[in-house]
Design a protein around this motif. Structure first.
Motif, short mmCIF file in Angstrom:
data_model
loop_
_atom_site.label_atom_id
_atom_site.label_comp_id
_atom_site.label_asym_id
_atom_site.label_seq_id
_atom_site.Cartn_x
_atom_site.Cartn_y
_atom_site.Cartn_z
N LYS A 1 7.14 -49.86 83.28
CA LYS A 1 6.00 -49.41 82.48
C LYS A 1 6.20 -48.04 81.84
N ASP A 2 7.06 -47.20 82.45
CA ASP A 2 7.22 -45.85 81.92
C ASP A 2 8.55 -45.66 81.19
N VAL A 3 9.12 -46.75 80.70
CA VAL A 3 10.40 -46.70 79.99
C VAL A 3 10.21 -47.11 78.54
N ASP A 4 10.82 -46.38 77.64
CA ASP A 4 10.87 -46.76 76.23
C ASP A 4 12.22 -47.43 75.99
N ALA A 5 12.25 -48.75 76.11
CA ALA A 5 13.50 -49.49 75.98
C ALA A 5 14.02 -49.50 74.56
N ASN A 6 13.26 -48.97 73.62
CA ASN A 6 13.75 -48.83 72.25
C ASN A 6 14.62 -47.59 72.10
N ARG A 7 14.65 -46.77 73.13
CA ARG A 7 15.54 -45.61 73.16
C ARG A 7 16.50 -45.80 74.33
N MET A 8 17.57 -46.51 74.07
CA MET A 8 18.51 -46.89 75.12
C MET A 8 19.94 -46.50 74.74
N ALA A 9 20.63 -45.91 75.70
CA ALA A 9 22.04 -45.53 75.52
C ALA A 9 22.86 -46.14 76.64
N MET A 10 24.16 -46.14 76.45
CA MET A 10 25.07 -46.59 77.51
C MET A 10 26.15 -45.53 77.70
N TRP A 11 26.48 -45.29 78.98
CA TRP A 11 27.46 -44.27 79.35
C TRP A 11 28.43 -44.90 80.34
N GLY A 12 29.71 -44.84 80.03
CA GLY A 12 30.71 -45.44 80.91
C GLY A 12 31.84 -44.48 81.22
N GLN A 13 32.29 -44.52 82.45
CA GLN A 13 33.41 -43.68 82.88
C GLN A 13 34.59 -44.55 83.26
N SER A 14 35.79 -44.16 82.77
CA SER A 14 37.03 -44.83 83.13
C SER A 14 36.93 -46.32 82.80
N ARG A 15 37.09 -47.21 83.79
CA ARG A 15 36.95 -48.65 83.53
C ARG A 15 35.59 -48.96 82.93
N GLY A 16 34.57 -48.22 83.35
CA GLY A 16 33.24 -48.41 82.78
C GLY A 16 33.19 -48.07 81.31
N GLY A 17 34.06 -47.18 80.85
CA GLY A 17 34.15 -46.86 79.44
C GLY A 17 34.70 -48.04 78.65
N MET A 18 35.74 -48.66 79.20
CA MET A 18 36.29 -49.88 78.59
C MET A 18 35.20 -50.92 78.41
N MET A 19 34.39 -51.13 79.46
CA MET A 19 33.32 -52.11 79.40
C MET A 19 32.23 -51.70 78.42
N THR A 20 31.98 -50.40 78.30
CA THR A 20 30.97 -49.93 77.37
C THR A 20 31.32 -50.31 75.94
N TYR A 21 32.57 -50.15 75.57
CA TYR A 21 33.00 -50.56 74.24
C TYR A 21 32.83 -52.07 74.06
N MET A 22 33.21 -52.84 75.08
CA MET A 22 33.10 -54.29 75.00
C MET A 22 31.64 -54.73 74.83
N LEU A 23 30.76 -54.11 75.59
CA LEU A 23 29.35 -54.47 75.56
C LEU A 23 28.66 -54.05 74.27
N ALA A 24 29.10 -52.93 73.72
CA ALA A 24 28.44 -52.39 72.51
C ALA A 24 28.51 -53.37 71.34
N LYS A 25 29.50 -54.23 71.34
CA LYS A 25 29.64 -55.19 70.24
C LYS A 25 28.44 -56.12 70.12
N SER A 26 27.81 -56.42 71.27
CA SER A 26 26.77 -57.45 71.27
C SER A 26 25.45 -56.96 71.86
N MET A 27 25.24 -55.64 71.87
CA MET A 27 24.00 -55.09 72.41
C MET A 27 23.33 -54.20 71.36
N PRO A 28 22.59 -54.80 70.45
CA PRO A 28 21.94 -54.01 69.40
C PRO A 28 20.88 -53.06 69.94
N GLU A 29 20.51 -53.22 71.21
CA GLU A 29 19.52 -52.31 71.81
C GLU A 29 20.04 -50.88 71.92
#
Length: 352
Positions: A202-230
């Motif tokens: 209830k207290d989240v503005d999901a229209n303001r969403m970012a993603m942050w990945g470290q190391s392997r998580g960074g690799m996944m962040t790039y992969m996910l960004a292709k299909s996450m218009p949010e």
């Protein structure tokens, strides 16, 4: 909280399913209680405060660390107290809501963490965090969550993270449908499944969403960004962008790939390419700003990964910023505080 606290806290980290075992020989501590679910998402199954068991107070945490210290000959209680002041610890307890939760992705149960300010004026932006490591190595534990994620939440963000599917989530308890960490495979869905959980808060503005990945998580962040218009922006810290090239520098990683990536031996070229943003930067949303952070003394992931991707993005006129930290290693030591503040400034700029 001081940056030098990281390694002490990582040593102290135990995943919460193991709390009963951890506290059976430690001073008596109140077990973490089930709390009201923090989201209306149907996938959210269970939730409990991170500040339970040995983590419910500063004194119980110190007692827990003293118990663990029997296996650490160089442990110093005075140093621990100096690096982790009581005011810092209690400040997090007083101002932040931290939940260790279980959610379902299809029929697979997955663990995650959510941290947010207790007092939110209006609605807060959300940051999805993607951890590094693989399976149990690098998994989210209390110490890491406290040091790395709570300071971000303290800046007014709701931080939510998946521990990725796999048996590592459940300790000694056998779970038949725990799933398997595929190092950029099926667990991508575990991250995507965090979106409806955030949307159900209830207290989240999901229209303001970012993603942050470290190391392997960074690799996944790039992969996910292709299909996450949010996503309004992404931040990648010490992430690999060309896995095939990285194998030339760090061949030991091939054992991880063989163990984790399905059909790796017969599909190596395609599997590595799928996980290497340097080969497909044009597939990233053209107007999504990207912050790339890397230490030039990183021995785990070469700084060339960041430099080469930045060149590609420049050719594409893709909005981005490359921050190279002289003398910094894979964890951005000794300039962790600056790297964190740079990221916070970026998130505030693009999430408001």
């Amino acid at each position: 909280m001081k940056t030098s606290m990281l390694f002490i806290l990582l040593i102290a980290g135990v995943h919460l399913p193991a709390l009963a075992e951890a506290t059976s020989t430690a001073p008596k501590a109140k077990a973490p209680a089930q709390t009201e679910l923090f989201s209306t998402a149907a996938s959210l199954q269970k939730s409990r405060s991170c500040f339970g068991g040995p983590f419910q107070s500063y004194d119980s945490y110190i007692a827990f660390r003293l118990k663990m210290a029997k296996k650490q000959p160089n442990f110093s209680e005075a140093k621990l107290r100096a690096q982790l002041p009581q005011a810092d610890y209690e400040g997090f307890i007083q101002t932040l809501d931290c939940q260790d939760f279980v959610y379902r992705v299809g029929d697979v149960p997955v663990r995650g963490f959510m941290i947010k300010p207790k007092q939110i004026s209006g609605k807060a932006p959300v940051v999805i965090y993607n951890r590094g490591g693989n399976a149990g190595y690098g998994q989210l534990v209390f110490g890491f969550v406290m040091h790395e994620l709570m300071p971000i939440a303290a800046q007014g963000f709701v931080v939510i993270a998946s521990n990725y599917r796999g048996q590592h989530n459940w300790g000694k308890a056998a779970v038949s449908n725990a799933g398997f960490d595929e190092f950029g495979g099926a667990e991508l869905e575990d991250v995507k499944a965090l979106v409806p959980i955030a949307q159900g808060m209830k207290d989240v503005d999901a229209n303001r969403m970012a993603m942050w990945g470290q190391s392997r998580g960074g690799m996944m962040t790039y992969m996910l960004a292709k299909s996450m218009p949010e996503l309004k922006t992404i931040v990648v810290a010490a992430g690999a962008t060309d896995l095939a090239k990285e194998l030339e520098i760090r061949p030991a990683m091939e054992k991880v790939f063989e163990a984790r990536i399905p059909n790796y031996s017969s599909n190596k070229v395609a599997a590595l390419a799928e996980r290497s943003v340097l080969l497909w930067p044009e597939q990233l949303p053209a107007d999504m700003p990207i912050l790339i952070q890397h230490g030039d003394q990183d021995k785990q992931v070469s700084v060339r990964n960041a430099e080469q991707l930045a060149l590609k993005l420049k050719e594409l006129n893709h909005p981005h910023q490359l921050l190279i930290y002289p003398g910094a290693d894979h964890g951005f030591n000794p300039v962790r505080a600056k790297a964190r503040q740079d990221m916070i400034n970026w998130l505030k700029q693009y999430l408001g």
